[in-house]
Design a protein around this motif. Structure first.
Motif, short mmCIF file in Angstrom:
data_model
loop_
_atom_site.label_atom_id
_atom_site.label_comp_id
_atom_site.label_asym_id
_atom_site.label_seq_id
_atom_site.Cartn_x
_atom_site.Cartn_y
_atom_site.Cartn_z
N VAL A 171 -0.74 -4.24 9.73
CA VAL A 171 -1.72 -5.20 9.26
C VAL A 171 -3.04 -4.45 9.07
N LEU A 172 -3.69 -4.69 7.93
CA LEU A 172 -4.98 -4.05 7.67
C LEU A 172 -6.08 -4.69 8.51
N ALA A 227 -9.59 -6.66 -4.37
CA ALA A 227 -9.95 -5.48 -5.19
C ALA A 227 -9.61 -4.20 -4.44
N GLY A 228 -9.89 -4.17 -3.14
CA GLY A 228 -9.61 -2.98 -2.33
C GLY A 228 -8.12 -2.71 -2.23
N GLY A 269 -2.98 3.29 -7.12
CA GLY A 269 -3.04 4.75 -7.26
C GLY A 269 -2.00 5.51 -6.46
N MET A 270 -1.02 4.83 -5.87
CA MET A 270 -0.06 5.55 -5.02
C MET A 270 0.84 6.47 -5.85
N ARG A 273 -9.27 4.97 -1.33
CA ARG A 273 -9.54 4.06 -2.46
C ARG A 273 -9.90 2.66 -1.94
N LEU A 274 -9.22 2.23 -0.88
CA LEU A 274 -9.51 0.91 -0.28
C LEU A 274 -10.97 0.89 0.19
N ASN A 275 -11.37 1.92 0.92
CA ASN A 275 -12.73 1.97 1.47
C ASN A 275 -13.77 2.03 0.34
#
Ligand SMILES: Cc1ncc(COP(=O)(O)O)c(C=O)c1O
Length: 391
Positions: free
Chosen positions: A310-311, A317-318, A325-326, A386-388
């Motif tokens: 779990v994030l 968007a994140g 991009g994986m 990319r998330l950050n």
């Protein structure tokens, strides 16, 4: 008795199926022809005993694969279906009639829930969902007409591990059929019949086939439930292509080494994820943070490549930036093949009836494939960057 690695190599390779070849050949047939009335009578009398009778009853390719699966899972017999979902729905229908009641685990695979909702209800079969961690407490939910207690352990997406023997003991006291979706255990890391399961279902599409190129389901039953499962499945017209069964049998030969590598890489990735600030919790049965972890330690002999986390942060968007991009973790709904997969789920609660999902941010499910594990960690690390950057 042979050790498990030896079983994966030898299972189903009886001389009457292989006839001198290493692999049982693909034997395609609808019609079986007989030269005498006597031969035909013999086939009719033995049609359920792996004698050539009619294509839908199977050819030697089918007999070899079903022998192999029954041996791996430890059951009296195995029937094959064109998908894992067909195996689940047919195995349930085999034991149900109008007016019956089913206890369904709340974290079941979504199409299993859809079948309960969209098909069983229309047949006047009631379904009650239960908390996967209920254990022997399930007795309070059993009704006079409860016929099937259905388990999936670990459950889809959220990975709770069930107390299978405690549930089976209570269910048997009330004459219920105990049915398990054993796709995660694959018959390798969880032996269903040692823990009171009557019918063990698998999406062979996953680890049995192992190469993401065949849809296939199996249901394996103990001695008591095998004749009903077999005959009702046949009556409902279920069978599978010999070409697909051949590929699935090829998958079985490498099942042991594949699962060992999936397990090793997934554990390494899960340990790495534990140290990341983007991660709130790890839902991997081998980790104490996974609900039901003590049942995993007690009942399973190993794990595989499928787990969730779990994030601790993230908006749409994140998450989109992370997933788009994986390089190695492609998005896809299946798992169990040689390749890595990633799936983000924002709406766990909408798939649950009686349990409360306590987390705010998205759940990410990974299938860790057979790529180099350091490449996979680098892929996830860049994803977190990319998330950050997108927040
Ligand atoms: C736990 C579980 N059971 C059953 C199935 C269904 O298998 P199939 O896709 O072969 O119908 C899946 C597929 O994702 C699954 O994850």
């Amino acid at each position: 008795m042979s050790k498990k690695e030896t079983v994966y190599v030898s299972a189903g390779r009886k001389p009457q199926w292989t006839r001198g070849l290493v692999n049982p050949p693909v034997e395609r047939a609808s019609t079986v022809v007989f030269d005498s009335v006597e031969q035909m009578k013999h086939a009719v009398a033995n049609k359920s005993k792996q004698v050539l009778y009619y294509g839908r009853r199977g050819t030697t390719t089918n007999f070899a694969f079903c022998d192999a699966m029954a041996e791996i899972e430890g059951g009296a017999g195995c029937y094959v279906y064109p998908s894992g979902t067909a195996a689940i729905t047919t195995a349930m229908l085999a034991f149900l009639k109008s007016g019956d009641h089913v206890l369904m685990v709340d974290n079941a695979y979504e199409p299993t829930r859809a079948f309960c909702q969209n098909v069983l209800k229309g047949f006047n079969i009631d379904v009650t969902y239960y908390d996967p961690l209920i254990g022997a407490g399930i007795e309070a939910l059993i009704q006079e007409n409860t016929k099937i207690v259905f388990l999936e352990s670990p459950g889809s997406l959220t990975m709770e591990v069930q107390d299978v023997p405690a549930i089976a003991e209570v269910a048997h006291k009330h004459n219920c059929v105990v049915m398990l979706d054993n796709t995660w255990g694959a018959g390798v890391n969880f032996k269903p019949f040692d823990y009171g399961v009557d019918v063990s279902v698998q999406a062979a599409t996953k680890y049995i086939v192992g190469h993401s190129d065949v849809m296939l389901g199996t249901a394996t039953a103990n001695e008591k439930h095998w004749p009903v499962l077999r005959e009702k499945s046949y009556t409902l017209g279920m069978c599978a292509s010999p070409d697909d069964l051949y590929l699935a049998m090829r998958g079985i030969r490498t099942l042991g080494v594949r699962l060992q590598q999936h397990q090793e890489s997934a554990l390494k990735i899960a340990r790495w994820l534990e140290s990341r600030e983007e991660v709130e919790t790890i839902l991997h049965p081998a980790f104490s943070s996974c609900p039901g972890h003590e049942m995993f330690t007690r009942d399973f002999t190993g794990s595989n490549g499928l787990f969730s986390f779990v994030l601790s942060k993230g908006n749409q968007a994140g998450i989109t930036a992370m997933l788009d991009g994986m390089s190695h973790f492609k998005m896809g709904y299946s798992w169990g093949g040689f390749e890595s997969l990633i799936l983000a789920v924002n709406s766990v609660q909408s798939m649950r009836t009686v349990t409360t999902w306590p987390y705010e941010h998205a759940l990410i499910r990974l299938h860790v494939g057979l790529e180099n594990v350091d490449d996979l960690i680098a892929d996830l690390s860049a994803g977190f960057d990319r998330l950050n950057a997108a927040l």
